[in-house]
Enzyme design. Structure first.
Site, PDB file in Angstrom:
ATOM      1  N   SER A   1       1.470 -29.037  15.266  1.00 16.09           N
ATOM      2  CA  SER A   1       0.752 -27.794  14.999  1.00 16.09           C
ATOM      3  C   SER A   1       0.014 -27.919  13.682  1.00 16.09           C
ATOM      4  O   SER A   1       0.481 -28.598  12.763  1.00 16.09           O
ATOM      5  CB  SER A   1       1.735 -26.621  14.915  1.00 16.09           C
ATOM      6  OG  SER A   1       1.104 -25.459  14.407  1.00 16.09           O
TER       7      SER A   1
ATOM      8  N   TYR B   1       8.896 -22.012  12.224  1.00 16.67           N
ATOM      9  CA  TYR B   1       7.997 -22.796  13.069  1.00 16.67           C
ATOM     10  C   TYR B   1       7.266 -23.854  12.259  1.00 16.67           C
ATOM     11  O   TYR B   1       7.246 -25.034  12.626  1.00 16.67           O
ATOM     12  CB  TYR B   1       6.999 -21.860  13.743  1.00 16.67           C
ATOM     13  CG  TYR B   1       6.050 -22.569  14.694  1.00 16.67           C
ATOM     14  CD1 TYR B   1       6.503 -23.057  15.918  1.00 16.67           C
ATOM     15  CD2 TYR B   1       4.714 -22.737  14.365  1.00 16.67           C
ATOM     16  CE1 TYR B   1       5.645 -23.700  16.792  1.00 16.67           C
ATOM     17  CE2 TYR B   1       3.842 -23.379  15.237  1.00 16.67           C
ATOM     18  CZ  TYR B   1       4.311 -23.852  16.437  1.00 16.67           C
ATOM     19  OH  TYR B   1       3.459 -24.499  17.304  1.00 16.67           O
TER      20      TYR B   1
END
Length: 256
Positions: free
Chosen positions: A136, A149
Site C-alpha cells: 500500500s 494498517y
C-alpha cells in the site's frame, strides 16, 4: 512434466480477482486461494479455463504449508506468486482496539510471512520463481487513522525487500506493488454511500485537515490497474527488477 503455476492468494474479490483474470488472460496457469471459498469459486467461474481453488486462512500456518504442498504435488511447481490477501482498518494508534490491531498484523504481516516461507522455500529449492506482494502507498507516507494498517504494510514492504535480497542468489525476484485508493469493496467502506461512485471524490481531491494531498491524475484506480502492474513484475519483461516497490496511486504520495 506439469507446467508451472502462478498462485494468486486473496483471489475472491477486488484486486485479487482482477489479478487472477489478468494473469490467466496473459497465459498463466493460475491456482486460486482465499479464505472466502464462495468468492474464489466465483472468480474461477469467470476464467476461460478451469482453475483449481482452495480455501485458505493465511493466519493458519499449518494450513498454509498443507495447501502449498498440495498445489505443488497435484498441480505443479509454483513459479509465480501474487499475494494480494490483506485486511484494512481505520483507527488511531491511541484508540485502536488491541484485538483489531492484532488481527490486522496477524493477516497482513504474520500470514504473509507464512505464505512467503512456504512458497519461497520451494522456489529456492528449484532456483527459479517470481513473487509480487500487494502492499500500500500508506507504507511510505503517514496517514491519519491508519496506524495498524500503515504499519502492517510498512512491515510487509520491508519483509519483501529482505526476502528479495535473500533469494536473489537463486535467481528469484521479489517485488511490491503499492496501490493507492482503488475502487474495491474495501475502499468503498470509507465512502458515505458505498454504492455512489462519487464517493471517490474525497480521495481524489484530498483533505488538508487530514494532510492528504489528493490524486494528481484525478481518478482512483480500478483493480485492473493494479493487476496489470502485478502481471508485469511477474513476467520476464521485469527479469532485472527485484526488491522494488512500484507505486500505482496516480501520484497520490508524490512518491514520498
Amino acid at each position: 512434466m506439469t507446467a508451472p503455476v502462478t498462485l494468486v492468494v486473496g483471489a475472491a474479490q477486488g484486486i485479487g480477482r482482477a489479478t487472477a483474470l489478468t494473469l490467466a488472460a496473459s497465459g498463466h496457469r493460475v491456482v486460486l486461494a482465499d479464505r472466502d471459498l464462495d468468492g474464489v469459486h466465483e472468480t474461477a467461474a469467470l476464467l476461460e479455463n478451469p482453475a483449481p481453488s482452495y480455501q485458505l486462512d493465511i493466519r493458519d500456518r499449518d494450513a498454509v504449508d498443507t495447501v502449498i504442498a498440495d498445489i505443488e504435488r497435484i498441480h505443479g511447481p509454483i513459479e509465480g506468486l501474487a499475494h494480494v490477501a490483506g485486511v484494512f482498518s481505520v483507527a488511531s494508534i491511541l484508540d485502536c482496539d488491541p484485538d483489531e490491531w492484532q488481527r490486522i498484523h496477524d493477516i497482513n504481516v504474520t500470514g504473509l510471512v507464512s505464505v512467503l516461507r512456504a512458497v519461497g522455500r520451494a522456489m529456492r529449492d528449484r532456483g527459479s520463481g517470481s513473487i509480487v506482494v500487494v502492499g500500500s502507498n500508506s507504507a511510505g507516507v503517514p496517514r491519519m487513522g491508519m496506524g495498524a494498517y500503515g504499519s502492517s504494510k510498512a512491515a510487509a514492504t520491508m519483509l519483501v525487500r529482505i526476502l528479495g535480497l535473500e533469494l536473489a542468489q537463486y535467481g528469484i525476484r521479489a517485488n511490491i506493488v503499492a496501490p493507492g485508493s482503488t475502487d474495491t469493496a474495501m475502499q468503498r467502506t470509507l465512502w458515505a454511500d458505498p454504492d455512489d461512485a462519487d464517493g471517490a471524490r474525497g480521495a481524489i481531491t484530498g483533505d488538508l485537515a487530514q494532510f492528504k494531498v489528493g490524486i494528481p491524475l484525478g481518478r482512483i484506480a480500478e483493480p485492473v490497474d493494479i493487476a496489470e502492474s502485478i502481471e508485469f513484475l511477474l513476467s520476464p519483461r521485469a527479469r532485472h527488477i527485484t526488491m522494488q516497490t512500484l507505486y500505482v496511486d496516480g501520484g497520490a504520495t508524490l512518491r514520498a
